[in-house]
Scaffold this motif. Structure first.
Motif, mmCIF file in Angstrom:
data_model
loop_
_atom_site.group_PDB
_atom_site.id
_atom_site.type_symbol
_atom_site.label_atom_id
_atom_site.label_comp_id
_atom_site.label_asym_id
_atom_site.label_seq_id
_atom_site.Cartn_x
_atom_site.Cartn_y
_atom_site.Cartn_z
ATOM 1 N N SER A 187 130.948 144.367 75.951
ATOM 2 C CA SER A 187 130.220 143.230 76.135
ATOM 3 C C SER A 187 130.547 142.112 75.227
ATOM 4 C CB SER A 187 128.751 143.392 76.542
ATOM 5 O OG SER A 187 128.246 143.360 75.528
ATOM 6 N N VAL A 188 130.614 140.842 75.536
ATOM 7 C CA VAL A 188 130.682 139.750 74.899
ATOM 8 C C VAL A 188 130.138 138.557 75.309
ATOM 9 C CG1 VAL A 188 133.082 138.786 75.773
ATOM 10 C CG2 VAL A 188 132.464 137.978 73.475
ATOM 11 N N GLU A 189 129.217 137.692 74.556
ATOM 12 C CA GLU A 189 128.492 136.619 74.789
ATOM 13 C C GLU A 189 128.787 135.664 74.175
ATOM 14 O OE1 GLU A 189 123.647 135.683 75.594
ATOM 15 O OE2 GLU A 189 124.233 137.553 74.775
ATOM 16 N N PHE A 190 128.859 134.291 74.756
ATOM 17 C CA PHE A 190 129.144 133.025 74.147
ATOM 18 C C PHE A 190 128.202 132.056 74.524
ATOM 19 C CE2 PHE A 190 133.349 134.985 74.774
ATOM 20 C CZ PHE A 190 134.180 134.990 73.766
ATOM 21 N N LYS A 191 128.269 130.940 73.670
ATOM 22 C CA LYS A 191 127.390 129.630 73.715
ATOM 23 C C LYS A 191 128.427 128.720 73.658
ATOM 24 C CE LYS A 191 124.148 128.857 70.937
ATOM 25 N NZ LYS A 191 123.050 128.754 70.251
ATOM 26 N N LEU A 192 128.274 127.675 74.487
ATOM 27 C CA LEU A 192 128.992 126.518 74.427
ATOM 28 C C LEU A 192 128.296 125.299 74.120
ATOM 29 C CD1 LEU A 192 131.917 125.338 74.615
ATOM 30 C CD2 LEU A 192 131.569 125.014 77.033
ATOM 31 N N VAL A 193 128.743 124.561 73.108
ATOM 32 C CA VAL A 193 127.803 123.490 72.528
ATOM 33 C C VAL A 193 128.559 122.164 72.619
ATOM 34 C CG1 VAL A 193 126.447 122.264 70.671
ATOM 35 C CG2 VAL A 193 126.382 124.766 71.104
ATOM 36 N N LYS A 205 128.175 135.637 79.496
ATOM 37 C CA LYS A 205 128.289 137.018 79.143
ATOM 38 C C LYS A 205 128.956 137.603 79.958
ATOM 39 C CE LYS A 205 125.435 140.559 77.316
ATOM 40 N NZ LYS A 205 123.938 141.337 76.891
ATOM 41 N N LEU A 206 130.182 138.441 79.555
ATOM 42 C CA LEU A 206 131.130 139.158 80.287
ATOM 43 C C LEU A 206 130.999 140.651 79.719
ATOM 44 C CD1 LEU A 206 132.410 136.136 79.339
ATOM 45 C CD2 LEU A 206 133.858 136.738 81.314
ATOM 46 N N HIS A 207 131.576 141.388 81.065
ATOM 47 C CA HIS A 207 131.278 142.725 80.541
ATOM 48 C C HIS A 207 132.681 143.584 80.796
ATOM 49 C CE1 HIS A 207 126.979 142.358 80.619
ATOM 50 N NE2 HIS A 207 127.317 141.589 81.499
ATOM 51 N N HIS A 208 132.885 144.680 79.894
ATOM 52 C CA HIS A 208 134.172 145.476 80.207
ATOM 53 C C HIS A 208 133.456 146.753 80.958
ATOM 54 C CE1 HIS A 208 137.737 148.085 79.946
ATOM 55 N NE2 HIS A 208 136.890 148.747 79.238
ATOM 56 N N GLU A 259 140.932 138.528 78.031
ATOM 57 C CA GLU A 259 140.645 138.400 79.515
ATOM 58 C C GLU A 259 139.072 137.486 79.796
ATOM 59 O OE1 GLU A 259 140.677 138.359 83.464
ATOM 60 O OE2 GLU A 259 142.457 138.552 81.986
ATOM 61 N N ALA A 260 138.161 137.833 78.753
ATOM 62 C CA ALA A 260 136.770 137.198 78.888
ATOM 63 C C ALA A 260 136.875 135.927 78.452
ATOM 64 C CB ALA A 260 135.768 137.939 78.032
ATOM 65 N N THR A 261 137.736 135.340 77.693
ATOM 66 C CA THR A 261 138.014 134.217 77.312
ATOM 67 C C THR A 261 138.845 133.409 78.675
ATOM 68 O OG1 THR A 261 138.122 134.670 74.627
ATOM 69 C CG2 THR A 261 138.985 132.407 75.481
ATOM 70 N N ARG A 262 139.854 134.012 78.980
ATOM 71 C CA ARG A 262 140.202 133.483 80.371
ATOM 72 C C ARG A 262 139.249 133.124 81.445
ATOM 73 N NH1 ARG A 262 142.733 134.343 85.081
ATOM 74 N NH2 ARG A 262 141.609 136.360 85.253
ATOM 75 N N GLU A 263 138.490 134.094 81.601
ATOM 76 C CA GLU A 263 137.409 133.996 82.633
ATOM 77 C C GLU A 263 136.447 132.761 82.386
ATOM 78 O OE1 GLU A 263 137.012 135.282 85.752
ATOM 79 O OE2 GLU A 263 138.926 136.352 85.481
ATOM 80 N N LEU A 264 136.056 132.613 81.077
ATOM 81 C CA LEU A 264 135.209 131.724 80.631
ATOM 82 C C LEU A 264 135.818 130.284 80.718
ATOM 83 C CD1 LEU A 264 133.167 131.612 77.249
ATOM 84 C CD2 LEU A 264 134.670 129.707 77.549
ATOM 85 N N VAL A 265 136.916 130.230 80.383
ATOM 86 C CA VAL A 265 137.813 128.845 80.671
ATOM 87 C C VAL A 265 137.865 128.413 81.849
ATOM 88 C CG1 VAL A 265 140.022 127.681 80.283
ATOM 89 C CG2 VAL A 265 138.914 129.048 78.324
ATOM 90 N N LYS A 266 138.027 129.514 82.750
ATOM 91 C CA LYS A 266 138.053 129.423 84.446
ATOM 92 C C LYS A 266 136.787 128.813 84.748
ATOM 93 C CE LYS A 266 139.247 131.647 88.780
ATOM 94 N NZ LYS A 266 139.463 133.275 89.106
ATOM 95 N N THR A 267 135.653 129.218 84.336
ATOM 96 C CA THR A 267 134.459 128.843 84.607
ATOM 97 C C THR A 267 134.105 127.404 84.075
ATOM 98 O OG1 THR A 267 133.596 130.981 84.649
ATOM 99 C CG2 THR A 267 131.755 129.006 84.661
ATOM 100 N N ILE A 268 134.612 127.083 82.882
ATOM 101 C CA ILE A 268 134.270 125.863 82.606
ATOM 102 C C ILE A 268 135.154 124.605 83.140
ATOM 103 C CG2 ILE A 268 134.837 124.417 80.591
ATOM 104 C CD1 ILE A 268 134.373 126.756 78.766
ATOM 105 N N ARG A 269 136.073 125.025 83.824
ATOM 106 C CA ARG A 269 137.060 123.986 84.235
ATOM 107 C C ARG A 269 136.692 124.031 86.037
ATOM 108 N NH1 ARG A 269 142.638 124.728 80.935
ATOM 109 N NH2 ARG A 269 142.196 123.261 79.287
#
Length: 269
Positions: A187-193, A205-208, A259-269
């Motif tokens: 799992s990886v968890e990010f916070k965007l400021v 938070k994304l999961h493998h 892949e988690a970063t790619r999904e994160l960016v997809k959500t941001i945009r």
């Protein structure tokens, strides 16, 4: 009776009592939350300047850039099943697995760059923070020329997934087993400021999840519950032997954070 023949008979008996089987886990859904203001920020700036902020101390990875090349080791807690007089006992066994944190961070930054972000230098950013301990993020923009900070809150490369069923091959019949635990989850968890306002505009938070397509092993019937032992076996037509199931290796964890970063960016945009 000759001991050699006795061992052969026992071996044939065990083979006859075991069946090929697979275990499967369902994908754990991602937890993705973005503030409404983030949509406005991304509309105004299609290629915002972003920096990856990582903790100074990380458990679970090897910091190849720390002073004296000191290392922090991740300790995996492995659950080992033992059956004594028909009762299942848990024995805790510790194993160590190290990851190169610099390579993992670089993989995140590389994907951000591919997604069109202007990625700021992580080292220079940390120098600014280290020399200005009391400064808040709203003033960092003047020092670093940064729009967004992507904070890595946590990264866990050995998340355990447990199941009490497996499916025998080739009939696909469901069989009850003693709890089987697979430590190849992550799992990886990010916070965007948002730097200008010092506001948290996203939490992710994304999961493998391991064994989505089924991991192979052997099923043995023992009492009310059977036993599943992982181990790769070949299907008809297959010739390549895969490595045994243990834990995620460095390449697999890098692929997950990418892949988690790619999904994160997809959500941001």
């Amino acid at each position: 009776m000759n001991h050699k023949y006795l061992l052969l008979i026992i071996g044939f008996f065990l083979i006859g009592c075991s069946k090929r089987a697979v275990i499967k886990f369902a994908q754990k859904p991602a937890e993705l939350t973005s503030a409404d203001i983030l949509t406005e920020i991304m509309l105004v700036n299609k290629s915002p300047r972003i920096v990856l902020r990582v903790p100074n101390t990380r458990v679970g990875v090897t910091n190849t850039q720390s002073a004296g090349n000191q290392r922090s080791e991740m300790v995996n807690t492995v659950v080992v099943k033992q059956t004594v007089k028909g009762k299942s006992n848990l024995k805790i066994q510790e194993t160590e697995q190290q990851y190169d944190e610099t390579a993992l961070y670089n993989a995140i930054e590389k994907q951000l760059f591919k997604e069109g972000f202007s990625v700021r230098d992580r080292g220079l950013f940390n120098q600014v923070l280290d020399s200005n301990h009391s400064i808040d993020y709203s003033k960092i923009k003047d020092f670093t020329n940064t729009d967004l900070i992507l904070e890595l809150v946590s990264l866990d490369g050995s998340v355990g997934y447990t199941t009490n069923v497996c499916y025998t091959d080739p009939d696909g019949k469901q069989r009850l087993i003693e709890d089987y635990r697979d430590l190849r989850g992550a799992s990886v968890e990010f916070k965007l400021v948002h730097v200008k306002t010092n506001e948290i505009v996203g939490s992710y938070k994304l999961h493998h999840t391991p064994c989505l397509d089924g991991c192979r092993g052997m099923y043995s019937k023992k009492g009310a519950y059977g036993m599943f032992v992982s181990g790769f076996w070949l299907k008809p037509g297959e010739t390549k032997q895969k490595k045994p199931y243990q834990h995620l290796d460095q390449d697999e964890l890098e692929a997950f954070v990418t892949e988690a970063t790619r999904e994160l960016v997809k959500t941001i945009r």
